[in-house]
Design a protein around this motif. Structure first.
Motif, mmCIF file in Angstrom:
data_model
loop_
_atom_site.group_PDB
_atom_site.id
_atom_site.type_symbol
_atom_site.label_atom_id
_atom_site.label_comp_id
_atom_site.label_asym_id
_atom_site.label_seq_id
_atom_site.Cartn_x
_atom_site.Cartn_y
_atom_site.Cartn_z
ATOM 1 N N GLU A 138 0.820 -1.215 0.000
ATOM 2 C CA GLU A 138 0.000 0.000 0.000
ATOM 3 C C GLU A 138 0.851 1.262 0.000
ATOM 4 N N ALA A 139 2.116 1.125 0.358
ATOM 5 C CA ALA A 139 3.046 2.246 0.372
ATOM 6 C C ALA A 139 4.443 1.677 0.168
ATOM 7 N N ILE A 140 5.330 2.506 -0.363
ATOM 8 C CA ILE A 140 6.678 2.039 -0.672
ATOM 9 C C ILE A 140 7.689 3.057 -0.164
ATOM 10 N N VAL A 141 8.775 2.571 0.444
ATOM 11 C CA VAL A 141 9.819 3.456 0.953
ATOM 12 C C VAL A 141 11.184 2.978 0.451
ATOM 13 N N TRP A 142 11.950 3.902 -0.084
ATOM 14 C CA TRP A 142 13.346 3.663 -0.448
ATOM 15 C C TRP A 142 14.123 3.604 0.856
ATOM 16 N N ALA A 143 14.503 2.388 1.254
ATOM 17 C CA ALA A 143 15.086 2.138 2.572
ATOM 18 C C ALA A 143 16.579 2.427 2.575
ATOM 19 N N CYS A 144 16.894 3.684 2.327
ATOM 20 C CA CYS A 144 18.295 4.101 2.274
ATOM 21 C C CYS A 144 18.361 5.572 2.636
ATOM 22 N N THR A 145 19.187 5.901 3.601
ATOM 23 C CA THR A 145 19.326 7.300 3.994
ATOM 24 C C THR A 145 20.294 8.013 3.063
ATOM 25 N N SER A 146 21.521 7.512 2.968
ATOM 26 C CA SER A 146 22.548 8.203 2.188
ATOM 27 C C SER A 146 22.225 8.259 0.705
ATOM 28 N N GLY A 147 21.500 7.245 0.204
ATOM 29 C CA GLY A 147 21.135 7.228 -1.203
ATOM 30 C C GLY A 147 19.986 8.151 -1.538
ATOM 31 N N LEU A 161 4.299 3.150 7.516
ATOM 32 C CA LEU A 161 3.033 3.124 8.250
ATOM 33 C C LEU A 161 2.317 4.470 8.161
ATOM 34 N N ARG A 162 3.085 5.543 8.244
ATOM 35 C CA ARG A 162 2.497 6.889 8.121
ATOM 36 C C ARG A 162 1.843 7.061 6.755
ATOM 37 N N LEU A 163 2.543 6.622 5.705
ATOM 38 C CA LEU A 163 1.990 6.738 4.354
ATOM 39 C C LEU A 163 0.715 5.916 4.202
ATOM 40 N N ALA A 164 0.670 4.776 4.895
ATOM 41 C CA ALA A 164 -0.501 3.899 4.821
ATOM 42 C C ALA A 164 -1.582 4.302 5.818
ATOM 43 N N ASP A 165 -1.353 5.414 6.526
ATOM 44 C CA ASP A 165 -2.314 5.928 7.507
ATOM 45 C C ASP A 165 -2.581 4.911 8.611
ATOM 46 N N ARG A 166 -1.511 4.270 9.080
ATOM 47 C CA ARG A 166 -1.603 3.323 10.182
ATOM 48 C C ARG A 166 -0.757 3.820 11.356
ATOM 49 N N ARG A 167 -1.264 3.646 12.545
ATOM 50 C CA ARG A 167 -0.504 3.973 13.762
ATOM 51 C C ARG A 167 -0.484 2.734 14.640
ATOM 52 N N VAL A 168 0.721 2.312 15.024
ATOM 53 C CA VAL A 168 0.886 1.113 15.837
ATOM 54 C C VAL A 168 1.666 1.476 17.096
ATOM 55 N N ASN A 169 1.135 1.098 18.254
ATOM 56 C CA ASN A 169 1.848 1.315 19.509
ATOM 57 C C ASN A 169 2.752 0.116 19.759
ATOM 58 N N ALA A 170 4.063 0.364 19.775
ATOM 59 C CA ALA A 170 5.040 -0.715 19.942
ATOM 60 C C ALA A 170 6.211 -0.194 20.768
#
Length: 243
Positions: free
Chosen positions: A69-78, A219-228
């Motif tokens: 439902e959402a996609i994130v480029w899992a790289c900070t430096s890139g 999760l934010r992009l998918a409008d989900r909030r999870v308490n963990a």
């Protein structure tokens, strides 16, 4: 079931993702597709190539077919090496290619800092100093006040992936600034998911790490909030109300 998609460069600390999926303890599925890292080097030219549209697009179709439902480029430096405007264009292109909301770890840090309601931060980066400073510049462009930046001078993601608890905590202690309201540890090649509560207890403040904020951003992009709570203060905060 909420399915989250991640494009992860190479193989270093991708095992943080199934660990985080377990710690979320909810109906969240985490799907990771590996992208071609090219040259493994924390060097600006190599990092820009690693995050090129062609390399990212190669993994998009698999995540789309997985039902993400959402996609994130899992790289900070890139992402931050492209600068603020370039990083925005990168995620816009990713969203167009994927046909779904998209972001990157760099913007995950920005949004997480805002979520915590902090402004003054410290950075402990595995990168060489010049790359670490580019991350600090990216955060400043987002309005953050950077109290200090500590680079570890590590050239490759492969080496970062071998770091354990001892090296992680040494970097965190060295990078922390008493005046900082939170500590940021970029680099998705760094294993941190198992250590977040201990890091925050050690430093007495929120700690944001790359793989943690990457999943939170999806999760934010998918409008989900999870308490963990096992994933740190970021996953226990009530949302900041903007007035």
């Amino acid at each position: 079931m909420t399915a989250l998609g991640f494009l992860y460069p190479g193989h270093s600390a991708e095992d943080d993702y199934p660990r985080i999926e377990q710690l979320l303890g909810s109906d969240i599925r985490v799907d990771v597709v590996h992208t071609d890292i090219g040259e493994d080097a924390h060097r600006v030219d190599a990092l820009r190539e690693m995050g090129s549209p062609e390399r990212l697009a190669a993994g998009v179709e698999e995540l789309r077919l997985s039902g993400a439902e959402a996609i994130v480029w899992a790289c900070t430096s890139g992402s931050f090496v492209h600068g603020w405007d370039g990083a925005q264009e990168q995620v816009r292109g990713l969203a167009r290619a994927a046909g779904m909301p998209a972001s990157s770890t760099s913007f995950g840090f920005v949004h997480a800092v805002r979520e915590l309601g902090v402004r003054r931060i410290a950075v402990g980066a595995t990168y060489p100093d010049d790359v670490a400073e580019l991350f600090a510049d990216f955060l400043r462009a987002a309005g953050a006040e950077v109290a200090g930046v500590r680079g570890a001078g590590i050239v490759t993601a492969a080496e970062v992936g071998t770091w354990g608890e001892e090296e992680l905590f040494a970097l965190a202690r060295a990078a922390d600034e008493p005046s900082a309201e939170a500590l940021l540890l970029p680099d998705t090649a760094l294993h941190t998911a198992a250590h977040l509560p201990a890091l925050e207890k050690e430093l007495g403040k929120p700690v944001l790490t790359a793989n943690q904020v990457t999943v939170w951003e999806a999760l934010r992009l998918a409008d989900r909030r999870v308490n963990a709570p096992t994933l740190g203060a970021l996953f226990t905060r009530e949302p900041i109300v903007q007035v």
